[in-house]
Every structure is written in structure tokens, then in C-alpha cells.
Design a protein around this motif. Structure first.
Motif, PDB file in Angstrom:
ATOM      1  N   UNK A  79       0.841  -1.204   0.000  1.00 14.20           N
ATOM      2  CA  UNK A  79       0.000   0.000   0.000  1.00 14.20           C
ATOM      3  C   UNK A  79       0.875   1.252   0.000  1.00 14.20           C
ATOM      4  N   UNK A  80       1.982   1.221   0.739  1.00 13.26           N
ATOM      5  CA  UNK A  80       2.887   2.358   0.786  1.00 13.26           C
ATOM      6  C   UNK A  80       3.599   2.526  -0.563  1.00 13.26           C
ATOM      7  N   UNK A  81       4.071   1.417  -1.135  1.00 10.24           N
ATOM      8  CA  UNK A  81       4.802   1.469  -2.402  1.00 10.24           C
ATOM      9  C   UNK A  81       3.927   1.968  -3.542  1.00 10.24           C
ATOM     10  N   UNK A  82       2.619   1.732  -3.433  1.00  8.81           N
ATOM     11  CA  UNK A  82       1.691   2.185  -4.468  1.00  8.81           C
ATOM     12  C   UNK A  82       1.683   3.709  -4.581  1.00  8.81           C
ATOM     13  N   UNK A  83       1.734   4.403  -3.447  1.00  3.45           N
ATOM     14  CA  UNK A  83       1.687   5.866  -3.452  1.00  3.45           C
ATOM     15  C   UNK A  83       3.081   6.486  -3.378  1.00  3.45           C
ATOM     16  N   UNK A  84       3.960   5.887  -2.581  1.00  2.00           N
ATOM     17  CA  UNK A  84       5.300   6.436  -2.361  1.00  2.00           C
ATOM     18  C   UNK A  84       6.358   5.378  -2.686  1.00  2.00           C
ATOM     19  N   UNK A  85       6.577   5.096  -3.966  1.00  2.00           N
ATOM     20  CA  UNK A  85       7.475   3.996  -4.345  1.00  2.00           C
ATOM     21  C   UNK A  85       8.935   4.201  -3.964  1.00  2.00           C
ATOM     22  N   UNK A  86       9.337   5.431  -3.670  1.00  2.00           N
ATOM     23  CA  UNK A  86      10.749   5.677  -3.392  1.00  2.00           C
ATOM     24  C   UNK A  86      11.072   5.823  -1.909  1.00  2.00           C
ATOM     25  N   UNK A  87      10.142   5.472  -1.033  1.00  2.00           N
ATOM     26  CA  UNK A  87      10.398   5.564   0.404  1.00  2.00           C
ATOM     27  C   UNK A  87      11.446   4.528   0.782  1.00  2.00           C
ATOM     28  N   UNK A  88      12.509   4.999   1.399  1.00  2.00           N
ATOM     29  CA  UNK A  88      13.596   4.101   1.770  1.00  2.00           C
ATOM     30  C   UNK A  88      13.500   3.588   3.201  1.00  2.00           C
ATOM     31  N   UNK A  89      12.851   4.367   4.075  1.00  2.00           N
ATOM     32  CA  UNK A  89      12.763   3.974   5.486  1.00  2.00           C
ATOM     33  C   UNK A  89      11.350   4.225   6.003  1.00  2.00           C
ATOM     34  N   UNK A  90      10.940   3.367   6.931  1.00  2.00           N
ATOM     35  CA  UNK A  90       9.660   3.574   7.600  1.00  2.00           C
ATOM     36  C   UNK A  90       9.751   2.965   8.988  1.00  2.00           C
ATOM     37  N   UNK A  91       8.792   3.337   9.832  1.00  2.00           N
ATOM     38  CA  UNK A  91       8.698   2.780  11.177  1.00  2.00           C
ATOM     39  C   UNK A  91       7.329   2.162  11.363  1.00  2.00           C
ATOM     40  N   UNK A  92       7.276   1.057  12.102  1.00  2.00           N
ATOM     41  CA  UNK A  92       6.003   0.464  12.506  1.00  2.00           C
ATOM     42  C   UNK A  92       5.605   1.112  13.821  1.00  2.00           C
ATOM     43  N   UNK A  93       4.415   1.707  13.831  1.00  2.00           N
ATOM     44  CA  UNK A  93       3.956   2.441  15.001  1.00  2.00           C
ATOM     45  C   UNK A  93       2.515   2.035  15.289  1.00  2.00           C
ATOM     46  N   UNK A  94       2.177   1.741  16.559  1.00  2.00           N
ATOM     47  CA  UNK A  94       0.767   1.472  16.882  1.00  2.00           C
ATOM     48  C   UNK A  94      -0.055   2.738  16.602  1.00  2.00           C
ATOM     49  N   UNK A  95      -1.083   2.597  15.794  1.00  2.00           N
ATOM     50  CA  UNK A  95      -1.877   3.753  15.399  1.00  2.00           C
ATOM     51  C   UNK A  95      -2.505   4.448  16.601  1.00  2.00           C
ATOM     52  N   UNK A  96      -2.975   3.688  17.572  1.00  2.00           N
ATOM     53  CA  UNK A  96      -3.572   4.289  18.767  1.00  2.00           C
ATOM     54  C   UNK A  96      -2.577   5.128  19.544  1.00  2.00           C
ATOM     55  N   UNK A  97      -1.315   4.688  19.625  1.00  2.00           N
ATOM     56  CA  UNK A  97      -0.286   5.451  20.331  1.00  2.00           C
ATOM     57  C   UNK A  97       0.045   6.727  19.568  1.00  2.00           C
ATOM     58  N   UNK A  98       0.094   6.631  18.252  1.00  2.00           N
ATOM     59  CA  UNK A  98       0.342   7.808  17.425  1.00  2.00           C
ATOM     60  C   UNK A  98      -0.797   8.811  17.605  1.00  2.00           C
TER      61      UNK A  98
END
Length: 133
Positions: A79-98
Motif C-alpha cells: 500500500x505504501x509502495x503504491x503511493x510512495x514507491x521511493x520511500x527508503x525507510x519507515x517505522x512500525x507504530x501502533x496507530x492508537x499510540x500515534x
């Protein structure tokens, strides 16, 4: 028929987003979404400490048509690559905490932008619908 691509993108969070299309007040779907981890792209200008510090998250802010600021998060790598194919880094974050620490300004949150059923929430919507104790 289930394919490897379907298994990657048909996450509980994605299913919750699909359920919210039919019923925006589906408590079970909102709870599932709030309890899910989402992929938060790390902004290109974020340093290594910002990208890895468990106590903070550097938010990638994009401008929507019309100029409103928005933070995109995603339920899966495809899903991320579909919109932002060049993203090199990401973090997994609990949505509720965010959501519990979401700023009070006009910053909106879009989950799976570019998908068939994205969900965009205002700053107030993020804090009231997704922040869970």
C-alpha cells in the motif's frame, strides 16, 4: 483466489478500513484500526536518531490539493509502495499510540492514501476516534 500479494495487503487494519466504508461508526473496526501497527514513512530530512528513537516519531507531512497538511500512514508495504514507491525507510507504530500524541493543529492523517478505501481524519478525528487508553 488468495495470492501472495493479497496476503500482504489484506491485513486486519485494511479489513477495518474496508468495513468503515459501509459504517463510519463501526466500533469494532475503529478498535481494530487503533490497535493496529501502521507504517510511517521516515522523512528524507530526518536524521538517524529521529528515525530510530522509540520515544519520538518524525512525521512525514505532505501537502494535499488545496494546501492542507496531511500525514500519510499505511497498512502494508504494498500500500505504501503504491503511493510512495521511493520511500527508503519507515517505522512500525501502533496507530492508537500515534493518535494519543497527535498535534492539536490542522494536521490530518490519511491511512492508505491511494487505495480504493483510504481514510482521512482531521486532527480532532484522529484524537477522538483512534486514541485508545
Amino acid at each position: 483466489m488468495e495470492t501472495p500479494e493479497n496476503r500482504q495487503t489484506d491485513t486486519p487494519a485494511r479489513q477495518a478500513l474496508d468495513a468503515l466504508v459501509d459504517n463510519h461508526e463501526d466500533t469494532m473496526a475503529l478498535n481494530t484500526l487503533a490497535g493496529s501497527e501502521v507504517l510511517v514513512p521516515v522523512p528524507d530530512d530526518a536524521g538517524e536518531e529521529e528515525a530510530t528513537d522509540p520515544g519520538t516519531v518524525a512525521l512525514p507531512v505532505l501537502e494535499q490539493p488545496g494546501g492542507e497538511p496531511m500525514v500519510p500512514v499505511f497498512t502494508s508495504e504494498p500500500a505504501m509502495a503504491e503511493l510512495l514507491p521511493f520511500v527508503g525507510r519507515y517505522r512500525l507504530v501502533p496507530l492508537g499510540a500515534l493518535a494519543a500524541q497527535w498535534p492539536a493543529d490542522d494536521l490530518s492523517l490519511t491511512i492508505d492514501a491511494g487505495s480504493a478505501h483510504p481514510l482521512t481524519l482531521t486532527s480532532e478525528g484522529v484524537r477522538t476516534l483512534l486514541a485508545r487508553p
